[in-house]
Design an enzyme around this catalytic site. Structure first.
Site, PDB file in Angstrom:
ATOM      1  N   HIS A  74       0.839  -1.205   0.000  1.00 38.78           N
ATOM      2  CA  HIS A  74       0.000   0.000   0.000  1.00 38.78           C
ATOM      3  C   HIS A  74       0.866   1.243   0.000  1.00 38.78           C
ATOM      4  O   HIS A  74       0.609   2.194  -0.742  1.00 38.78           O
ATOM      5  CB  HIS A  74      -0.932  -0.008   1.212  1.00 38.78           C
ATOM      6  CG  HIS A  74      -1.968   1.072   1.174  1.00 38.78           C
ATOM      7  ND1 HIS A  74      -1.900   2.198   1.960  1.00 38.78           N
ATOM      8  CD2 HIS A  74      -3.105   1.198   0.438  1.00 38.78           C
ATOM      9  CE1 HIS A  74      -2.952   2.970   1.721  1.00 38.78           C
ATOM     10  NE2 HIS A  74      -3.679   2.385   0.791  1.00 38.78           N
ATOM     11  N   CYS A  75       1.920   1.232   0.796  1.00 37.39           N
ATOM     12  CA  CYS A  75       2.820   2.387   0.866  1.00 37.39           C
ATOM     13  C   CYS A  75       3.454   2.695  -0.501  1.00 37.39           C
ATOM     14  O   CYS A  75       3.693   3.855  -0.834  1.00 37.39           O
ATOM     15  CB  CYS A  75       3.936   2.136   1.862  1.00 37.39           C
ATOM     16  SG  CYS A  75       3.430   1.740   3.541  1.00 37.39           S
ATOM     17  N   ALA A  76       3.740   1.652  -1.280  1.00 32.64           N
ATOM     18  CA  ALA A  76       4.485   1.807  -2.534  1.00 32.64           C
ATOM     19  C   ALA A  76       3.590   2.142  -3.717  1.00 32.64           C
ATOM     20  O   ALA A  76       4.098   2.242  -4.834  1.00 32.64           O
ATOM     21  CB  ALA A  76       5.258   0.530  -2.826  1.00 32.64           C
TER      22      ALA A  76
END
Length: 325
Positions: free
Chosen positions: A316-318
């Site tokens: 999700h962060c990426a």
């Protein structure tokens, strides 16, 4: 009607993903982190959704071409960390109209300042043909999660941290979330996961999976280091009136004797697929199954993300989605 951020489960035109390139960010893990991000990009592309994978330079692009399918579009961009959830544009909609907003970015409280991370949001918005607005306060996309109705969840550890907006009070930040993103109700959780270098981003702790339905981890095993954090988050959500859907945590995950902020809650929602990070934990299968039960309209898969986590984040962060008009 004000512009609002669509929920992540709304239809998407494409998904931007950052490809790892800096060996200093992944010492000893860069090759595997690239392979795991490529597997993520391939899975989303294979589901039928467009993927735009950002690569830093010619060598980075050549490495990506070795790992991804031809259906994944490669875009040469200048960016530092791959965490586009925080540095990419946040796209809002209003009756079919879209615009991008970008906030100040200070390397998660002046901890990680890298070339391109302050400009990649505007660059991606421009390439997508979006109207673009810059906001004059610091906010990362991973620090907030909305349900599409004006409700947002965040953490006090991050948004009230003096290393972000020392001159803004809680009331000021609530007003800015309303004015800039259309959030008129804020669920404040306390701390994020132990050793999360983002100062407790909520996308590693709590995620909306439907209007007013919040997925939260529950402690797994007697050694789960985040048990008090999960319990506090559930208490606050219950008191707020949000329906809580519990998912397992991976339990204690360590690297070189240090607790890792591993979480199945860092799943990425795309138009047809949900991708759950896995860590080689005995609880991986249970985590995937619990999240699959929350998305009966989508395929849900787990993919290894331990090497990605070594750089400080997850799937999700990426990534950052481009909502459909």
């Amino acid at each position: 009607m004000t512009y609002r951020m669509p929920p992540e489960w709304a239809k998407q035109d494409w998904l931007w993903i950052g490809f790892p390139h800096d060996g200093d960010e992944w010492p000893g893990f860069l090759g595997r982190a690239q392979e795991q991000i490529a597997a993520f990009a391939n899975a989303v592309s294979d589901s039928g959704q467009e993927v735009r994978l950002l690569v830093r330079d010619a060598a980075n692009e050549m490495r990506a071409k070795e790992l991804v399918s031809a259906s994944v579009t490669l875009e040469r961009r200048t960016y530092g960390d791959i965490w586009l959830r925080d540095t990419g544009p946040l796209v809002l909609s209003n009756s079919g109209q879209r615009k991008a907003v970008r906030f100040g970015f200070n390397g998660w409280g002046e901890k990680y300042l890298m070339d391109g991370d302050q400009s990649i949001g505007a660059e991606l918005a421009g390439s997508a043909g979006l109207a673009y607005e810059a906001c004059d306060w610091v906010l990362e996309g991973g620090a907030i999660d909305g349900d599409g109705t004006g409700l947002v969840v965040t953490t006090e550890q991050c948004l009230l941290n003096p290393n972000r907006n020392p001159s803004l009070s809680r009331a000021d930040i609530e007003a800015q979330l309303n004015f800039d993103l259309g959030f008129d109700r804020i669920l404040w959780l306390g701390d994020g996961l132990i050793n999360d270098h983002t100062d407790g981003h909520v996308d590693n702790l709590a995620r909306f999976v439907a209007p007013n339905v919040l997925a939260l981890p529950r402690a797994t095993g007697g050694t789960d280091p985040n048990a008090p954090i999960y319990a506090d988050a559930k208490s606050r959500a219950d008191a707020f009136g949000v329906a809580v859907a519990e998912i397992p945590s991976p339990g204690l995950i360590e690297r070189d004797g240090q607790i890792e902020p591993a979480s199945y809650a860092n799943f990425a929602i795309t138009s047809k697929l949900v991708v759950v990070p896995t860590f080689g934990s005995a609880h991986d299968a249970d985590g995937i199954a619990a999240i699959a039960a929350l998305f009966p309209d989508r395929d849900v898969i787990g993919l290894p993300a331990d090497a990605v986590l070594a750089g400080g984040g997850g799937f999700h962060c990426a990534s950052q989605q481009m909502p459909s008009a």
